[in-house]
Design an enzyme around this catalytic site. Structure first.
Site: not given
Ligand code: NAD
Ligand code: TYD
Length: 353
Positions: A163, A134-136, A159
Site C-alpha cells: 500500500k 490505510t494508516d498501516e 500488505y
Molecule cells: P476487501 O478485501 O473487502 O475488498 C477488496 C475488493 O477488491 C474485492 O471486491 C476484490 O474482489 C477486489 N479486488 C482484489 N484484487 C483485485 C484486482 N486485481 N482487480 C480488481 N479487483 C480486485 O477490502 P476492503 O477492506 O474493502 O478495503 C478496500 C480498500 O480500503 C483497500 O484498498 C484497503 O487497503 C483500504 N483500507 C481498508 C481498511 C479496512 O479496515 N478494511 C482500512 C483502511 C484502508
Molecule cells: P485485522 O482485522 O486483521 O486488521 P489489521 O491487521 O489490518 O489491523 O486484525 C485486527 C487486530 O486483531 C490485529 O491486531 C490482529 C488481531 N487479530 C487477532 O488477534 N486474531 C485474529 O484471528 C485476527 C484475524 C486478528
C-alpha cells in the site's frame, strides 16, 4: 439515458468498504454514473450490492485492475472522468503467506490504473484520481501519539509495504505528470459485509458457532476503529471538496486493545443471542503472535475535521451493536461467504449477459 454529470469508476466496489461507497454514491447522486470495476476475488461478492444492482446509474464490470487492455476499454466505453480506487488485496495474514499477490494487485494494479488515467485525461474536463489507502503505511506507534499526514512512511507487513508503494506511485504521477490525485489513509474499519477473515466478523461468527477465538499474542495490540459508513462519507466529502495533491487521514479517535474489544464482542453477541453473561468467555484463546505484528495504530484526523468539517456520526457503542446484529441476522450471507456459495450467485446474475 440522461446525460450524466460525472462518470466515476469505483474499483473494488464488490468488497467491504467499496460496497458501502458504491451504495452511498448510487443513492446520493442519481446524476452520476457509477461503474464498479472488480475482479471478484475471494473478497468480492456481488451479493453485497443486491439492493442497488438494478439502479439506472449503476454498472458492473468484472475486470482485473492489472489487465491494462480491459481497463482501457472500460475507461473508453463509459467515458470515465474520475476514479476512486479501492481494489486491493487487503488482509495482513494473507500478505505474510503470499506477498507477490499483494505486489501484483496493490502496486502493479494501481500503476495500471494511473497509466490509463494519464493516457485518457488529456482534455480540460474535471478529473480526479482518488486513491484509498490505510494508516498501516505509517508503521507502528508506541504508547503515545497519533499518525498525522506528515508522519514518516514505515510499513512493516507485505500488505502495508504494497500500500505504501502504491501511495508513492500516486504522488509520483501527480508530481511528474500533473495527474489530479488525492489520497486518504484510514484506520481499521468495521461493519456489515466485511469478509469474515478480519477480526470483528470472524470473532462474531466464531462466538455464534462456539468456536475458539484466536487472539494473537497477549491481545495487547491497539487499533483505532471506525464504522465503515463514516469512512464512506469521508471519501464522498474528500472526493468533492478535498484539495488536489493532498493527503487526508481518516480515523475514529477510538482506540481499543484487542483483548478488550474481544471481550466486548463476546458480551454483545451473547446478549443478542440470549445467552447468559460470561457463558462464552472461555472461547478466548491466546495463540502465537502474528509475525511483525504492529503494536498500535492511532490516527490524527484534525486536517479532515477542520478543513472539511467531517466527524464520525456513529459512536462505537452504536456501531458494534449494529454490526453484531447485522451478522446474526444475516447468517445466510455469512454461511454463503464462508462456504464460497456466493460464486454461484455471480454466475446466475452476470454470466451470459
Ligand atoms: P476487501 O478485501 O473487502 O475488498 C477488496 C475488493 O477488491 C474485492 O471486491 C476484490 O474482489 C477486489 N479486488 C482484489 N484484487 C483485485 C484486482 N486485481 N482487480 C480488481 N479487483 C480486485 O477490502 P476492503 O477492506 O474493502 O478495503 C478496500 C480498500 O480500503 C483497500 O484498498 C484497503 O487497503 C483500504 N483500507 C481498508 C481498511 C479496512 O479496515 N478494511 C482500512 C483502511 C484502508
Ligand atoms: P485485522 O482485522 O486483521 O486488521 P489489521 O491487521 O489490518 O489491523 O486484525 C485486527 C487486530 O486483531 C490485529 O491486531 C490482529 C488481531 N487479530 C487477532 O488477534 N486474531 C485474529 O484471528 C485476527 C484475524 C486478528
Amino acid at each position: 439515458m440522461q446525460t450524466m454529470e460525472r462518470k466515476i469508476l469505483i474499483t473494488g466496489g464488490a468488497g467491504f468498504i467499496g460496497s458501502h461507497l458504491v451504495r452511498l454514491m448510487v443513492n446520493r447522486y442519481p446524476n452520476y454514473l457509477i461503474v464498479n470495476l472488480d475482479a471478484l476475488t475471494y473478497a468480492g461478492n456481488p451479493a453485497n450490492l443486491r439492493d442497488i444492482e438494478e439502479a439506472a446509474n449503476y454498472r458492473f464490470e468484472r475486470v482485473d485492475i492489472c489487465d491494462v487492455e480491459a481497463v482501457r476499454e472500460v475507461f473508453e466505453r463509459h467515458a470515465i472522468d474520475s476514479v476512486i480506487h479501492l481494489a486491493a488485496e487487503s488482509h495482513v495474514d494473507r500478505s505474510i503467506d503470499d506477498p507477490f499477490a499483494f505486489a501484483r494487485t496493490n502496486v502493479l494494479g494501481t500503476l495500471t490504473l494511473l497509466q490509463v488515467a494519464k493516457e485518457r485525461w488529456t482534455d480540460d474536463a474535471q478529473h480526479l484520481f482518488y486513491h484509498v489507502s490505510t494508516d498501516e503505511v505509517y508503521g507502528s506507534l508506541g504508547a503515545e501519539g497519533a499518525f498525522t499526514e506528515s508522519s514518516r512512511y514505515e510499513p512493516h507487513s507485505p500488505y502495508s509495504a504494497s500500500k505504501a508503494s502504491s501511495d508513492h506511485f500516486v504522488r509520483a504521477f501527480h508530481d511528474t505528470f500533473g495527474l489530479p490525485t488525492v489520497i486518504s489513509n484510514c484506520s481499521n474499519n468495521y461493519g456489515p459485509y466485511q469478509f469474515p477473515e478480519k477480526l470483528i466478523p470472524l470473532f462474531i461468527n466464531n462466538i455464534r458457532e462456539r468456536r475458539a477465538l484466536p487472539v494473537y499474542g497477549r491481545g495487547e495490540n491497539v487499533r483505532d476503529w471506525l464504522y465503515v459508513e463514516d469512512h464512506a462519507r469521508a471519501i464522498d466529502l474528500i472526493f468533492h471538496r478535498g484539495r488536489v495533491g493532498e493527503t487526508y487521514n481518516i480515523g475514529g479517535s477510538n482506540e481499543w486493545r484487542n483483548i478488550d474489544l474481544v471481550r466486548l464482542l463476546v458480551a454483545t453477541t451473547d446478549r443478542l443471542l440470549g445467552r447468559a453473561e460470561g457463558e462464552d468467555d472461555n472461547l478466548i484463546t491466546f495463540v502465537r503472535d502474528r509475525a511483525g505484528h504492529d503494536l498500535r495504530y492511532a490516527i490524527d484526523s484534525t486536517k479532515l475535521r477542520e478543513e472539511l468539517g467531517w466527524h464520525p456520526e456513529v459512536s462505537f457503542e452504536e456501531g458494534i451493536e449494529r454490526t453484531v446484529r447485522w451478522y446474526l441476522h444475516n447468517d445466510e450471507w455469512l454461511t454463503a461467504v464462508t462456504s464460497g456459495e456466493y460464486r454461484n450467485y455471480y454466475s446466475r446474475m452476470y454470466d451470459g449477459r
